[in-house]
Write a protein that holds these residues in place. Structure first.
Motif, short mmCIF file in Angstrom:
data_model
loop_
_atom_site.label_atom_id
_atom_site.label_comp_id
_atom_site.label_asym_id
_atom_site.label_seq_id
_atom_site.Cartn_x
_atom_site.Cartn_y
_atom_site.Cartn_z
N PRO A 1 -1.85 2.86 6.98
CA PRO A 1 -1.55 2.00 4.76
C PRO A 1 -0.28 1.41 4.81
N LEU A 2 0.62 0.16 4.68
CA LEU A 2 2.40 -0.15 4.28
C LEU A 2 2.44 0.87 3.49
N SER A 3 1.84 1.50 2.63
CA SER A 3 2.80 2.44 2.07
C SER A 3 2.85 3.72 2.55
N HIS A 4 2.26 4.16 3.67
CA HIS A 4 2.99 5.45 4.14
C HIS A 4 4.32 5.88 4.50
N ARG A 5 4.56 6.24 4.62
CA ARG A 5 5.60 7.46 4.51
C ARG A 5 6.01 7.94 6.18
#
Length: 468
Positions: free
Chosen positions: A109-113
């Motif tokens: 997911p793009l939100s993962h850091r």
């Protein structure tokens, strides 16, 4: 030649034979479906994003050249690459190109850091990463540079453009850890002879909930990622069968408003199912009604998939929107419990049919039928996708409960893999000895046989062992 992924759990041979004999598995690779569709529907529009329109022929050419570029830049069949991209055409190009090159995409997911991405890299020993240089103020290149410095795996980073001044590494450069940075537009080479890929082998790895969120141990504190290896055979069948359940045709226009790399929007039927039938996929980087409602009118969108929260926001925005959404014929809603009040508003206010869904990345999918009565659609999540889906609803001791009583939903079938990736202990808890996946969902059967999912099974102390 086939490129196997160590750490997966194969289907037993008797089930492989059964699914082939039933015609569920047809030997289709996902990139092969695109190649075949490019031959038959070359001039038709495959992808739309902002002002960009990509035909099937052009999409297939881009996939060919990107696959050759990846191989030229050192990626090899059997390796794994983390993909973290927004809903843009490059996401589709990259995923299909990696598969065509025999490389396994790892959906992220793009939100993962950094903590989540680093865990994915360690678990999969990923040699590459594909993502934006920066996105909404976050520097993905700097994040990946930190991850590359932590270990020996990540050595190829592909981003939209050369990083900005905030990042020390530009395109076609190597950092002190030996990681090579390349802008995606430069990943381009003349097409090479196609690899002989096996449809029975893994196509990509789908990310599920983090360990500990709903597991039987009940502590909720785990962070180890759960990955499900999805084969070409099983995912092509899932997308094809979901397209049939949604009555999808080449005249349909599918709006990917939810993250297109997630299972619901990628293959239920989503992007893959739409491309398989020759329809058009419209990609939106936002699910907000201000972005999507005008898109529905402008592009003639007929089908989309939403979560209950997103559906509610669209319905609330309709009275003040000037967009004409009358072209919609079907809205799928899944991903969380759907309030009855929201379900009852979809048809009258959006002017389309509602399709309820219960979908898990582990390959469990139920869908209502567009022709079913409103009461069935409002109150149930429909029937399992396949006639060869085997469903059990069990009590805490794994005894089947009578129809109408609640219990945990267990499933096995031609698109439900038999285990997570490199997770033997988790597999022992989440899969029975005879291959049923413990969904963790609390469900019961309605009188007409449709499934009603009402929540999650209450966690209990202690890990549940695999039963003989």
């Amino acid at each position: 030649m086939s490129y196997r992924l160590d750490g997966g759990t194969p289907w037993p041979e008797e089930f492989v034979d059964r699914y082939w004999m039933a015609g569920h598995w047809r030997g289709d690779t996902l990139d092969g479906l695109l190649r075949d569709r490019a031959r038959s529907s070359g001039p038709r529009t495959a992808l739309v994003h902002d002002g960009e329109r990509v035909t099937y022929a052009a999409l297939n050419r881009r996939v060919d050249r990107r696959a050759a570029g990846f191989r030229q830049l050192g990626l090899r069949p059997g390796q794994q690459v983390v993909v973290q991209l927004p809903n843009v055409p490059e996401l589709v190009v990259v995923l299909f190109a990696l598969m065509r090159a025999g490389v396994f995409p790892v959906f992220c997911p793009l939100s993962h850091r950094a903590p989540e991405v680093s865990a994915l890299v360690r678990l999969t020993e990923a040699v590459g990463y594909v993502g934006p240089s920066t996105h909404r103020g976050f520097d993905h290149t700097a994040m990946v540079a930190e991850i590359a410095a932590e270990g020996p795996f990540l050595r190829r980073v592909f981003t939209f453009e050369a990083p900005g001044a905030s990042s020390p590494y530009g395109g076609f450069t190597t950092d002190p850890a030996g990681c090579y940075y390349v802008p995606l537009h430069a990943v381009d080479a003349p097409p090479e002879p196609a690899l002989a890929l096996s449809a029975g082998q893994v196509a990509f790895l789908q990310l599920c909930e983090a360990e500990g969120e709903d597991d039987d141990g009940g502590d909720g504190g785990g962070t180890e990622p759960r990955l499900v290896p999805r084969t070409h055979n099983d995912y092509a069948y899932q997308a094809r069968a979901a397209a049939e359940r949604a009555a999808l045709t080449e005249d349909d226009v599918y709006l990917a408003a939810l993250p297109a790399g997630a299972d619901f929007a990628f293959g239920c039927p989503g992007v893959v199912g739409t491309l398989a039938v020759g329809g058009t996929v419209v990609l939106s980087e936002s699910a907000e009604p201000a972005a999507c409602l005008p898109l529905i009118e402008r592009e003639g969108v007929t089908v989309t998939a939403l979560t209950p929260a997103v559906a509610g926001s669209w319905l609330d925005a309709l009275p003040t929107s000037t967009a004409d959404v009358s072209g919609l014929r079907l809205v799928q809603i899944g991903g969380a419990p759907l309030p009855r009040g929201v379900a009852e508003r979809v048809g009258p206010e959006l002017g389309c049919r509602l399709q309820r869904a219960f979908a898990l990345p582990e390959g469990v999918l139920t869908l209502t039928r567009p022709t079913e009565p409103d009461e069935t659609v409002h109150a149930t999540q429909g029937l399992p996708l396949s006639p060869d889906d085997e469903i059990r609803i069990v009590d805490a001791d794994d005894r089947d409960v009578p129809d109408g009583e609640s219990g945990e939903l267990l499933a096995r079938g031609p698109y439900t893999p038999r285990g997570y990736y490199r997770a033997p202990e988790l597999n022992a808890r989440r899969f029975t000895a005879d291959g049923y996946f413990r969904t963790g969902a609390l469900a019961h059967r309605a009188p007409d046989g449709n499934l009603v999912v009402t929540g999650r099974v209450t966690p209990r102390a202690g890990a549940r062992p695999r039963r003989a």
